[in-house]
Design a protein around this motif. Structure first.
Motif, short mmCIF file in Angstrom:
data_model
loop_
_atom_site.label_atom_id
_atom_site.label_comp_id
_atom_site.label_asym_id
_atom_site.label_seq_id
_atom_site.Cartn_x
_atom_site.Cartn_y
_atom_site.Cartn_z
N SER A 14 29.05 42.18 35.87
CA SER A 14 30.33 43.02 35.26
C SER A 14 30.35 43.92 37.32
CB SER A 14 30.63 43.38 34.65
OG SER A 14 30.00 44.83 34.21
N HIS A 15 32.00 43.79 37.68
CA HIS A 15 32.45 44.32 38.96
C HIS A 15 33.95 44.87 38.06
CE1 HIS A 15 34.63 45.90 42.31
NE2 HIS A 15 35.20 44.85 42.50
N LEU A 16 34.33 46.10 38.56
CA LEU A 16 35.58 46.77 38.20
C LEU A 16 35.74 47.45 38.80
CD1 LEU A 16 37.14 47.70 35.43
CD2 LEU A 16 35.41 49.80 34.82
N ASN A 17 36.99 47.78 38.94
CA ASN A 17 38.41 48.51 40.18
C ASN A 17 39.28 49.24 39.39
OD1 ASN A 17 40.36 48.69 42.27
ND2 ASN A 17 39.13 48.43 43.16
N THR A 18 39.50 50.43 38.91
CA THR A 18 40.03 51.11 38.99
C THR A 18 41.17 51.92 39.71
OG1 THR A 18 39.33 52.80 37.91
CG2 THR A 18 39.33 51.23 36.69
#
Length: 803
Positions: A651-655
């Motif tokens: 998984s990859h996440l950008n916030t």
């Protein structure tokens, strides 16, 4: 051969890297050893068909039974066998096997950066449902006697309602069997760990059946308190559950489930104190270390000089030890933790043929009290003569020592009801409609006892209720009701359109009071009312592709809503609701004649009013900010022949936080020469807390017959790596939690006809001190940081007998 490289926060005895540079450590030897053992077992020929096949798991994520691969939403599901296979025993374990999942501080779920970032009385953004009832499940409790767990990622506004902006977790417990039987297990391990569990099915004719299940866990603590000589953060807890199924006819059934959970242990709410002493701020906001705070400019030091028999030139923290091992502390008071939950749920179903009517009632009552050493220290400091003061809620002492404690309490109950009508028409149109209602009460708060505060307040002639710092709520009430529904339109044999709508009304009220070196402030009443319509529009397509056995492609636009609530802050008594619009596309696939399962998801969230909690001026306050979130997820399972089974998720996440002005309790914007006036900083562009950019998990197991009997042997390895993330939205160097990883091993022997199994296991093979959260403490005691850790290396053996 696979080599896993993991970027760790700190080795034992080393402070975290305050500059944000992560030390790279290679787990080559551990991984090579695990893979080599599996390879040795691979030399054993398979004489019979193995159980290493991909499960066809039936879930109820959309409140009706469906094959997992037919559900057009991102959901990670674990059968009871899968939970056992991957050694998922509680919430701490399950976070390792779910993409973009973090268990914040080991007790609150965050999915895709969204969870409960508020610090006031507010519902979580990722609630837990048990057997369809919104009664919650304490993360401290074990997943015992569970049939299935479903983790739904993304807002579930239409079917699950308010407060599911981050997702939802469904726990389905095992139902009674139709024949007498059961199981008993005993597990022993290091840290003097003993766990006993069991369950029994009791059929009562053809109409009813009962299942009784329970467990008891006792172990010593993972952390050594060098001041008291005790091991702390231990466990003494138990849980029981009784289930009754009534078959009221060919088309009607009812299920009643009652459960009880209790804990009375030394579970630590706060962990290791970290600080680099600073002459003005107490602790330097830029660096972490194993110092004690410099108390010279703290309020408590000033109060002590004037209102206690204070030695000339004294410094409260001077000489206070702080061992340079994250698993060792020095505090003059051991932590205590007491918790209790009672739950009940009743589910009723009647099949009319083309329509099914379902009703679910739920009740939950929960209370907890968590006590710890407020200054997290064993102070050499002594007053010049003994004084009398309250050390905690019930203990008064006369001593020349400075003893201080704090207590966090919560108490509440919830009553819920849901009524649903679902169709099973043969034509192109079907629907699900329902009503949901809930009522609840709550109270609790945070209190601290310190002799300097008590003597100062006495000198002012103030009443006993002011002799401690307190931030409390009482008479909390919340009520909500909602109408919801989804329509399913079969546009073509392989194309379906879903349209969902939910209307929610809620009201939350209560009283709050904060006393910090002040008079007896009145209780402040506040009330929040809200209503919201959320929707979902989705399409799923099941094309017949040459290169897959089965494919589902889906896309959706959905909204979510989480209600506002109360602050215990007079200047901001309430905070607003948060809303999210979520865009998601995904595909679920079976390939290679059913041997490979590959699921992929991409998402984008547009958040308005995201609730963020902050510690400011001796109290806590929750405020609202906007944010954007996007990411991708992949989940894979591969069955190689009859013996090998592999699983993985990535998984990859950008916030990114929008414009948001806030003062920081750590004062990173100050000149380091003054603490006032406070400086508000713009957090625009910062990352959300507990949002690692990347996460990867891989598991492999080999299973084969042993000898000529009915025994099988299974060797399994699981490895999880999680990227660095920030503990707070300020994204300062001391907020950074460096990347960490975990490797688990197990070896199992089973004889299915005999109902006998034995398992040897090791968790956290490399025994790393993985930090999961960093909390800043109040300016009154020097702004030091408290860290929370994953479990150290644990190992043991479990034996189970079915009958």
């Amino acid at each position: 051969m696979t080599v896993i490289t993991i970027n760790m926060l700190a080795t034992k005895g080393e402070p975290p890297d305050a500059g944000g540079e992560c030390e790279m450590r290679t787990y080559r030897s551990a991984t090579v050893a695990a893979v080599s053992m599996i390879a040795l077992m691979a030399g054993t020929p398979a004489a019979a068909e193995s159980a290493n096949q991909i499960e066809e798991l039936v879930v109820t994520a959309q409140k009706r039974e469906q094959n997992l691969q037919d559900v057009p939403i991102a959901v990670s599901a674990f059968s009871g066998a899968a939970l056992d296979r991957v050694q998922i025993e509680d919430a701490t374990d399950i976070q390792l096997s779910v993409p973009n999942a973090v268990l914040t501080g080991n007790d609150r779920f965050t999915l895709r950066g969204v969870g409960n970032n508020a610090l006031a009385g507010v519902d979580p953004g990722v609630p837990t449902f048990v057997n369809g009832a919104a009664v919650g499940y304490p993360p401290q409790n074990e997943f015992f006697d569970v049939s299935r767990i479903e983790v739904l990622r993304g807002p579930q506004g239409t079917l699950y309602g308010r407060n599911t902006t981050g997702g939802a977790i469904n726990i389905i417990t095992r139902k009674p069997g139709s024949e007498f039987g059961g199981e008993v297990s005993v597990q022993a391990g290091n840290y003097e760990s003993i766990r006993v569990g069991g369950a029994v099915d009791l059929p009562l004719g053809e109409v009813a059946a009962v299942r009784l299940a329970g467990y008891s866990l006792d172990r010593s603590g993972y952390t050594r308190n060098e001041a008291t000589g005790n091991d702390v953060d231990g466990r003494s807890q138990w849980g029981v559950r009784g289930s009754l199924v009534l078959n009221l006819g060919e088309r009607t059934d009812a299920t009643l489930v009652l459960s009880q959970f209790e804990e009375d242990s030394s579970r630590a709410r706060e962990g290791k104190r970290l600080c680099k002493a600073h002459p003005v701020l107490g602790c330097d906001p830029r660096v972490l270390g194993f110092d004690s705070p410099d108390a010279n400019t703290t309020i408590l030091q000033t109060l002590s000089r004037f209102f206690t028999p204070f030695p000339a030139g004294g410094n409260i923290y001077a000489g206070a030890p702080n061992p340079t091992d994250l698993r060792r502390i020095a505090a003059d008071t051991d932590p205590t933790y007491q918790a209790e939950q009672t739950t009940a749920s009743l589910e009723f179903n009647h099949d009319f043929g083309q329509l099914t009517l379902s009703a679910v009632l739920g009740y939950s009552e929960f209370s907890s009290e968590q006590n710890t050493d407020w200054d997290n220290a064993d102070l050499p400091f002594r007053f010049t003569q003994p004084i009398t003061y309250s050390k905690d809620r019930t203990t008064q002492v006369t001593t020349n020592r400075l003893l201080t404690t704090d207590s966090f309490t919560t108490r509440g109950d919830t009553r819920t009801g849901e009524l649903r009508l679902a169709s099973q028409f043969e034509g192109p149109l079907n629907f699900l409609v329902g009503y949901f209602g809930a009522q609840g009460t709550s109270s609790g708060g945070f209190e601290t006892w310190h002799p300097s505060i008590e003597l100062f307040q006495k000198a002012q002639g103030r009443p006993a209720e002011t002799w401690r710092v307190s931030t409390l709520t009482r008479n909390g009430k919340n009520e909500t009701w909602a109408l919801f529904g989804e329509g399913y339109f079969e546009v073509a044999p392989t194309l379906r359109l879903t349209v969902g709508l939910r209307y929610t009304e809620e009201e939350r009220s209560g009283e709050s009071r904060s006393i910090v070196l002040s008079g007896l402030n009145p209780w402040a009443y506040s009330k929040f009312q809200g209503q919201k319509t959320t929707y979902k529009v989705a399409a799923d397509w099941s094309p017949d592709l040459d290169f897959t056995d089965k494919t589902l492609i889906y896309g959706s636009v959905a909204t979510g809503y989480k209600g506002g609530g109360q602050n215990t802050n007079a200047t901001a008594p309430t905070f607003g609701p948060e809303t999210v619009t979520a865009y998601e596309v995904g595909t679920k696939n079976l390939l290679a004649d059913g041997a490979l399962q590959a699921n992929l998801t991409a998402f984008y969230y547009d958040y308005t009013g995201l609730q963020l909690g902050q510690r400011i001026n001796g109290g806590v306050v929750t405020r609202n900010a906007d944010a954007d979130i996007y990411g991708i997820e992949g989940e894979f399972v591969y069955s190689l022949g009859q013996n090998w089974l592999f699983d993985a998720n990535l998984s990859h996440l950008n916030t990114r936080i929008g414009t948001f002005l806030s003062e920081d309790a750590a004062n990173p914007a100050q000149s380091l020469t003054a603490t006032t006036p406070t400086v508000r900083v713009n957090l625009e562009g910062n990352e959300l807390p507990h949002s690692p950019g990347f996460k990867a998990k891989a598991g492999a197991q080999y299973q084969a017959p042993v000898g000529t009997g009915d025994w099988t042997a299974t060797l399994r390895v699981d490895a999880t790596w999680q990227d660095a993330y920030y503990a707070r939205e300020y994204n300062t160097p001391t907020d950074r939690i460096d990347a960490w990883g975990v490797i688990d091993l197990q070896f199992r022997l089973e004889n299915d006809p005999m109902g006998l199994s034995a398992r040897l296991f090791v968790k956290n093979l490399t025994d790393d001190d993985n930090i999961t959260n960093i909390i800043i403490e109040d300016a009154l005691i020097g702004r030091y940081r408290n860290v929370r850790l994953l479990e150290p290396r644990t190992y043991g053996v479990m034996v189970q007998k079915r009958f």
